[in-house]
Design an enzyme around this catalytic site. Structure first.
Site, PDB file in Angstrom:
ATOM      1  CB  ALA A 151      -0.910   0.017   1.222  1.00  0.00           C
ATOM      2  CB  VAL A 152       1.676   3.785  -2.178  1.00  0.00           C
ATOM      3  CG1 VAL A 152       2.220   5.210  -2.315  1.00  0.00           C
ATOM      4  CG2 VAL A 152       2.775   2.764  -2.473  1.00  0.00           C
TER       5      VAL A 152
ATOM      6  CG  ASN B 297      -7.228  -3.238  -6.278  1.00  0.00           C
ATOM      7  OD1 ASN B 297      -6.993  -2.190  -6.888  1.00  0.00           O
ATOM      8  ND2 ASN B 297      -6.698  -3.510  -5.097  1.00  0.00           N
TER       9      ASN B 297
ATOM     10  CD  GLU C  79      -4.432 -15.764  -3.028  1.00  0.00           C
ATOM     11  OE1 GLU C  79      -4.299 -15.211  -1.921  1.00  0.00           O
ATOM     12  OE2 GLU C  79      -4.042 -16.912  -3.271  1.00  0.00           O
TER      13      GLU C  79
ATOM     14  CE1 TYR D  25       0.680  -6.252  -6.425  1.00  0.00           C
ATOM     15  CE2 TYR D  25      -1.594  -6.849  -6.863  1.00  0.00           C
ATOM     16  CZ  TYR D  25      -0.608  -6.457  -5.983  1.00  0.00           C
ATOM     17  OH  TYR D  25      -0.909  -6.280  -4.655  1.00  0.00           O
TER      18      TYR D  25
HETATM   19  C1  LIG Z   1      -1.220  -0.537  -6.103  1.00  0.00           C
HETATM   20  C2  LIG Z   1      -0.365   0.573  -5.452  1.00  0.00           C
HETATM   21  C3  LIG Z   1       0.448  -0.032  -4.312  1.00  0.00           C
HETATM   22  C4  LIG Z   1       0.598   1.119  -6.524  1.00  0.00           C
HETATM   23  O1  LIG Z   1       1.479   2.037  -5.887  1.00  0.00           O
HETATM   24  P1  LIG Z   1       2.130   3.285  -6.671  1.00  0.00           P
HETATM   25  O2  LIG Z   1       3.223   3.823  -5.815  1.00  0.00           O
HETATM   26  O3  LIG Z   1       1.065   4.228  -7.105  1.00  0.00           O
HETATM   27  O4  LIG Z   1       2.734   2.546  -7.956  1.00  0.00           O
HETATM   28  P2  LIG Z   1       3.907   3.087  -8.921  1.00  0.00           P
HETATM   29  O5  LIG Z   1       3.853   4.572  -8.983  1.00  0.00           O
HETATM   30  O6  LIG Z   1       5.196   2.456  -8.522  1.00  0.00           O
HETATM   31  O7  LIG Z   1       3.419   2.483 -10.321  1.00  0.00           O
HETATM   32  C5  LIG Z   1       4.215   1.629 -11.120  1.00  0.00           C
HETATM   33  C6  LIG Z   1       3.421   1.292 -12.373  1.00  0.00           C
HETATM   34  O8  LIG Z   1       2.248   0.521 -12.033  1.00  0.00           O
HETATM   35  C7  LIG Z   1       1.175   0.864 -12.928  1.00  0.00           C
HETATM   36  N1  LIG Z   1       0.093   1.500 -12.155  1.00  0.00           N
HETATM   37  C8  LIG Z   1       0.132   1.900 -10.831  1.00  0.00           C
HETATM   38  N2  LIG Z   1      -1.065   2.424 -10.476  1.00  0.00           N
HETATM   39  C9  LIG Z   1      -1.854   2.360 -11.574  1.00  0.00           C
HETATM   40  C10 LIG Z   1      -3.196   2.772 -11.827  1.00  0.00           C
HETATM   41  N3  LIG Z   1      -3.958   3.355 -10.883  1.00  0.00           N
HETATM   42  N4  LIG Z   1      -3.709   2.555 -13.066  1.00  0.00           N
HETATM   43  C11 LIG Z   1      -2.960   1.997 -14.037  1.00  0.00           C
HETATM   44  N5  LIG Z   1      -1.664   1.605 -13.859  1.00  0.00           N
HETATM   45  C12 LIG Z   1      -1.137   1.777 -12.638  1.00  0.00           C
HETATM   46  C13 LIG Z   1       1.759   1.864 -13.931  1.00  0.00           C
HETATM   47  O9  LIG Z   1       2.291   1.115 -15.017  1.00  0.00           O
HETATM   48  C14 LIG Z   1       2.883   2.501 -13.115  1.00  0.00           C
HETATM   49  O10 LIG Z   1       3.905   3.077 -13.902  1.00  0.00           O
HETATM   50  P3  LIG Z   1       3.693   4.578 -14.506  1.00  0.00           P
HETATM   51  O11 LIG Z   1       3.162   5.446 -13.393  1.00  0.00           O
HETATM   52  O12 LIG Z   1       5.073   4.954 -14.957  1.00  0.00           O
HETATM   53  O13 LIG Z   1       2.697   4.441 -15.624  1.00  0.00           O
HETATM   54  C15 LIG Z   1      -1.259   1.748  -4.964  1.00  0.00           C
HETATM   55  O14 LIG Z   1      -2.155   2.097  -6.008  1.00  0.00           O
HETATM   56  C16 LIG Z   1      -2.085   1.413  -3.732  1.00  0.00           C
HETATM   57  O15 LIG Z   1      -1.638   1.579  -2.604  1.00  0.00           O
HETATM   58  N6  LIG Z   1      -3.311   0.916  -3.950  1.00  0.00           N
HETATM   59  C17 LIG Z   1      -4.216   0.622  -2.835  1.00  0.00           C
HETATM   60  C18 LIG Z   1      -3.788  -0.629  -2.068  1.00  0.00           C
HETATM   61  C19 LIG Z   1      -3.897  -1.863  -2.935  1.00  0.00           C
HETATM   62  O16 LIG Z   1      -4.800  -2.003  -3.766  1.00  0.00           O
HETATM   63  N7  LIG Z   1      -2.944  -2.791  -2.734  1.00  0.00           N
HETATM   64  C20 LIG Z   1      -2.960  -4.025  -3.483  1.00  0.00           C
HETATM   65  C21 LIG Z   1      -3.854  -5.025  -2.846  1.00  0.00           C
HETATM   66  S1  LIG Z   1      -3.102  -5.586  -1.350  1.00  0.00           S
END
Ligand SMILES: CC(C)(COP(=O)(O)OP(=O)(O)OC[C@H]1O[C@@H](n2cnc3c(N)ncnc32)[C@H](O)[C@@H]1OP(=O)(O)O)[C@@H](O)C(=O)NCCC(=O)NCCS
Length: 158
Positions: free
Chosen positions: A83-84, A121, A116, A128
């Site tokens: 999570a971020v 989502n 999973e 991923y």
């Molecule tokens: C999933 C999560 C951890 C991604 O974290 P983040 O720091 O935003 O990810 P990054 O900036 O490193 O993204 C890397 C790549 O992933 C993809 N990506 C990340 N978020 C995306 C989105 N909302 N839509 C489409 N692609 C996405 C992109 O390819 C991105 O690269 P780019 O920004 O250069 O296009 C964040 O959205 C989050 O905390 N989500 C809520 C918690 C969750 O769902 N966790 C997973 C289930 S446990």
């Protein structure tokens, strides 16, 4: 708010971080919500299940703004949560966390990471996929509250 990559660091989670980690998890509805003892267990090197728990930390500015936890039974690992903080999405933190986790998992002889994720989502699934995870299956009605299928994904660590 944009973070300065030079001042942020990815490091191991410690017990002192748990307050901030739980606060962050509470701001991210899509993340699994573990009770504090579950986080504590993830930090316990004597626990039955080995885990690697990392945080993204920007001490002076944002404090802890991301975390990731994987369990490990070599050669298999499972990404249990990542999570971020929403205000920092799409700034590369998730990728940095996962890259550091993968380095640690490889060092501990893991060659495959599984996970999973709720089929709804889409952001996490896109994230991923961007890391190289591919579909490994579907678990019907795996999640409760609301009931939903889980997409299973896997990544072979190079
Ligand atoms: C999933 C999560 C951890 C991604 O974290 P983040 O720091 O935003 O990810 P990054 O900036 O490193 O993204 C890397 C790549 O992933 C993809 N990506 C990340 N978020 C995306 C989105 N909302 N839509 C489409 N692609 C996405 C992109 O390819 C991105 O690269 P780019 O920004 O250069 O296009 C964040 O959205 C989050 O905390 N989500 C809520 C918690 C969750 O769902 N966790 C997973 C289930 S446990």
């Amino acid at each position: 708010m944009n973070l300065d990559p030079a001042s942020t660091r990815i490091r191991r989670m410690t017990a002192a971080d748990l307050g901030q980690v739980m606060e962050l998890a509470a701001k991210v509805p899509e993340a699994p919500h573990w009770p504090e003892p579950a986080y504590r267990m993830a930090l316990d090197s004597g626990s039955n299940v080995r885990r690697v728990a990392l945080v993204a930390d920007d001490g002076p500015l944002a404090g802890i703004f991301g975390f990731a936890i994987a369990s490990l039974l070599p050669p298999q690992a499972e990404l249990e949560t990542v999570a971020v903080a929403p205000e920092h999405w799409r700034q590369g933190t998730g990728r940095r966390l996962f890259d550091a986790l993968a380095t640690e998992l490889r060092a501990q002889n893991a060659s495959v990471v599984r996970l999973e994720v709720r089929v709804s989502n889409h952001a996490a699934i896109a994230f991923y996929r961007s890391l190289g995870f591919v579909r490994a299956g579907l678990r019907s009605r795996y999640y409760a509250d609301p009931i939903e299928d889980a997409l299973q994904m896997k990544l072979r660590l190079a």
